[in-house]
Design an enzyme around this catalytic site. Structure first.
Site, mmCIF file in Angstrom:
data_model
loop_
_atom_site.group_PDB
_atom_site.id
_atom_site.type_symbol
_atom_site.label_atom_id
_atom_site.label_comp_id
_atom_site.label_asym_id
_atom_site.label_seq_id
_atom_site.Cartn_x
_atom_site.Cartn_y
_atom_site.Cartn_z
ATOM 1 N N HIS A 62 -58.664 -33.930 51.109
ATOM 2 C CA HIS A 62 -58.441 -35.335 51.479
ATOM 3 C C HIS A 62 -58.595 -36.280 50.301
ATOM 4 C CE1 HIS A 62 -59.122 -33.554 55.609
ATOM 5 N NE2 HIS A 62 -57.890 -33.983 55.582
ATOM 6 N N ASP A 155 -49.095 -34.830 55.598
ATOM 7 C CA ASP A 155 -50.306 -34.008 55.765
ATOM 8 C C ASP A 155 -50.037 -33.031 56.902
ATOM 9 O OD1 ASP A 155 -52.852 -33.045 55.908
ATOM 10 O OD2 ASP A 155 -53.794 -34.922 56.505
ATOM 11 N N THR A 157 -48.829 -29.158 58.806
ATOM 12 C CA THR A 157 -49.075 -27.719 58.855
ATOM 13 C C THR A 157 -48.026 -27.031 57.976
ATOM 14 O OG1 THR A 157 -47.818 -27.828 60.912
ATOM 15 C CG2 THR A 157 -50.174 -27.604 61.142
HETATM 16 N N1 SAM Z 1 -54.829 -30.124 55.855
HETATM 17 C C1 SAM Z 1 -54.028 -29.318 56.660
HETATM 18 C C2 SAM Z 1 -53.395 -28.137 56.050
HETATM 19 O O1 SAM Z 1 -52.680 -28.217 55.048
HETATM 20 O O2 SAM Z 1 -53.646 -27.058 56.583
HETATM 21 C C3 SAM Z 1 -53.097 -30.100 57.536
HETATM 22 C C4 SAM Z 1 -53.953 -30.651 58.591
HETATM 23 S S1 SAM Z 1 -53.344 -31.568 59.894
HETATM 24 C C5 SAM Z 1 -54.361 -30.913 61.173
HETATM 25 C C6 SAM Z 1 -51.710 -30.990 60.241
HETATM 26 C C7 SAM Z 1 -51.135 -31.648 61.484
HETATM 27 O O3 SAM Z 1 -49.729 -31.760 61.376
HETATM 28 C C8 SAM Z 1 -51.405 -30.896 62.780
HETATM 29 O O4 SAM Z 1 -52.321 -31.602 63.565
HETATM 30 C C9 SAM Z 1 -50.037 -30.779 63.457
HETATM 31 O O5 SAM Z 1 -50.073 -30.986 64.851
HETATM 32 C C10 SAM Z 1 -49.264 -31.861 62.714
HETATM 33 N N2 SAM Z 1 -47.808 -31.661 62.743
HETATM 34 C C11 SAM Z 1 -47.132 -30.500 62.616
HETATM 35 N N3 SAM Z 1 -45.818 -30.718 62.709
HETATM 36 C C12 SAM Z 1 -45.648 -32.053 62.898
HETATM 37 C C13 SAM Z 1 -44.503 -32.893 63.080
HETATM 38 N N4 SAM Z 1 -43.281 -32.376 63.094
HETATM 39 N N5 SAM Z 1 -44.710 -34.224 63.228
HETATM 40 C C14 SAM Z 1 -45.964 -34.751 63.227
HETATM 41 N N6 SAM Z 1 -47.083 -33.996 63.071
HETATM 42 C C15 SAM Z 1 -46.930 -32.676 62.909
#
Ligand code: SAM
Length: 286
Positions: A62, A155, A157
Site C-alpha cells: 500500500h 489495485d 486481483t
Molecule cells: N493487493 C492485492 C493483490 O495484488 O493481491 C489486491 C487486493 S484487492 C482485495 C483486489 C480487489 O479487486 C478484490 O477485492 C476484487 O474483488 C477486486 N476486483 C477484481 N476484479 C474487479 C473488477 N473487474 N472491477 C472492480 N474490482 C475488481
C-alpha cells in the site's frame, strides 16, 4: 490439529502459512472469500485461495502503490481506485489533505463488508467523507469517464476471474481517457520471477506502453506474494517518475511511512537486468 493455508506459486512451488484460526469463509457472487489468523503474518485475506494481503506485510504494497505517484504528481485532487476493496490504498490516500475525492470501484461488495469486520487495519479509511464507494465492474466504470481524474490506482486481483478485464488494452485506453491531461495511472503489475506471472506482467506492460507516452516499472519486496518480488506499473501522460519526483515537497508533508521514502522511490525504478530484458522484449511488439 495442524492447520495450514497453502498457495501454489509455481508448478513445483508452494507457500504455506500456519493458521491459528479461520475467521471467515464465504462465497460471494464473484469469488470465495476467506480470512485467517496466523502467528507470523497476523490476519490475512485470500480470494479464490490467492493471497491478497496480510497484516504483517500489507504496508509495503500500500505504501508503494500510493506514495510513489503522490510524490510525483504536484496536485492530486481526484483519485479513482479500481479494486482495492480491502481499503489499504484508500487508507494511505486519505492521509493527503490535498485530495478532495476518492472514488473506489470494487466489483464485490462482500469483500468490503468482510474487510470492515475482520481487517479494520486496512478498512479504516472508508468513513472518510471524501471516499465514495461504487460497487461495480471497474472495466465498465471507466468506459464512461473522461478527463476526470488526476490519479488512477489499479489495485486488482490477478488477470483471471473478475480481474481479467482490468489487464486489457481496452481498459488501459479507457483509463488514459479518464485521466486529466497530466494524469498518472499506477497498477499492480504482477511478478517477473515465475514464468506464468512473468507472461502476465509482459502482456500488461506491452498494452500499457501502447496506451501511455510514459511508462516505467518499479519493484518492491512483498514476502507473501509469489517469489516475493513484485512489480508496479507507472504510466503517465506528462510526469516522469524520477525527473518529476518532488523530494522536498513530499518530505514537507510529514507523512510517516514504514516502507516508502524518497531514496527508496529512486531505487525502486532500478530494475535487475533480467527484468529490464523481459520488459524490452515486449515494448516494440505489435
Ligand atoms: N493487493 C492485492 C493483490 O495484488 O493481491 C489486491 C487486493 S484487492 C482485495 C483486489 C480487489 O479487486 C478484490 O477485492 C476484487 O474483488 C477486486 N476486483 C477484481 N476484479 C474487479 C473488477 N473487474 N472491477 C472492480 N474490482 C475488481
Amino acid at each position: 490439529m495442524d492447520l495450514w493455508f497453502t498457495e501454489k506459486h509455481a508448478p513445483g512451488v508452494k507457500l504455506s502459512i500456519r493458521v491459528e484460526k479461520q475467521l471467515y469463509c464465504g462465497q460471494s457472487e464473484f469469488q470465495q472469500i476467506d480470512v485467517f489468523e496466523s502467528k507470523e503474518f497476523g490476519r490475512f485475506l485470500t480470494l479464490d485461495g490467492y493471497m491478497m494481503l496480510t497484516e504483517k506485510d500489507e504496508f509495503i504494497y500500500h505504501d508503494m502503490i500510493v506514495h510513489v505517484p503522490m510524490a510525483v504528481h504536484p496536485k492530486v485532487r481526484r483519485v479513482l481506485v479500481i479494486g482495492g476493496g480491502d481499503g489499504g490504498a484508500v487508507r494511505e490516500l486519505a492521509r493527503y489533505p490535498e485530495i478532495e475525492q476518492i472514488d473506489l470501484v470494487e466489483i464485490d461488495e462482500e469483500v468490503v463488508n468482510v474487510c470492515r469486520e475482520y481487517l479494520p487495519f486496512t478498512a479504516c479509511g472508508f468513513e472518510d467523507p471524501r471516499v465514495k464507494l461504487h460497487f461495480q465492474d471497474g472495466l465498465k466504470f471507466v468506459r464512461r469517464c473522461e478527463n476526470e481524474y488526476d490519479l488512477i490506482l489499479v489495485d486488482s486481483t490477478d488477470p483471471f476471474g473478475p480481474g481479467e478485464g482490468l489487464f486489457t488494452r481496452e481498459f488501459y485506453g479507457n483509463c488514459f481517457k479518464a485521466l486529466k491531461e497530466d494524469g498518472i495511472m499506477v497498477n499492480q503489475h504482477e511478478s517477473p520471477f515465475y514464468s506464468v506471472d512473468a507472461l502476465a506482467m509482459q502482456r500488461a506492460h506491452k498494452r500499457i506502453v501502447q496506451s501511455f507516452p510514459i511508462s516505467r516499472v518499479y519493484q518492491a519486496h512483498i514476502p507473501t506474494y509469489p517469489s516475493g518480488h513484485w512489480l508496479f506499473g507507472f504510466a503517465s501522460k506528462k510526469y516522469h517518475p524520477l525527473k518529476d519526483l518532488d523530494t522536498k515537497g513530499w518530505k514537507e508533508l510529514g507523512i510517516s511511512t514504514r516502507y516508502y521514502n524518497t531514496k527508496l522511490h529512486r531505487g525502486a525504478f532500478a530494475l535487475p537486468n533480467y527484468v529490464e530484458e523481459l520488459l524490452r522484449n515486449v515494448e516494440h511488439i505489435d
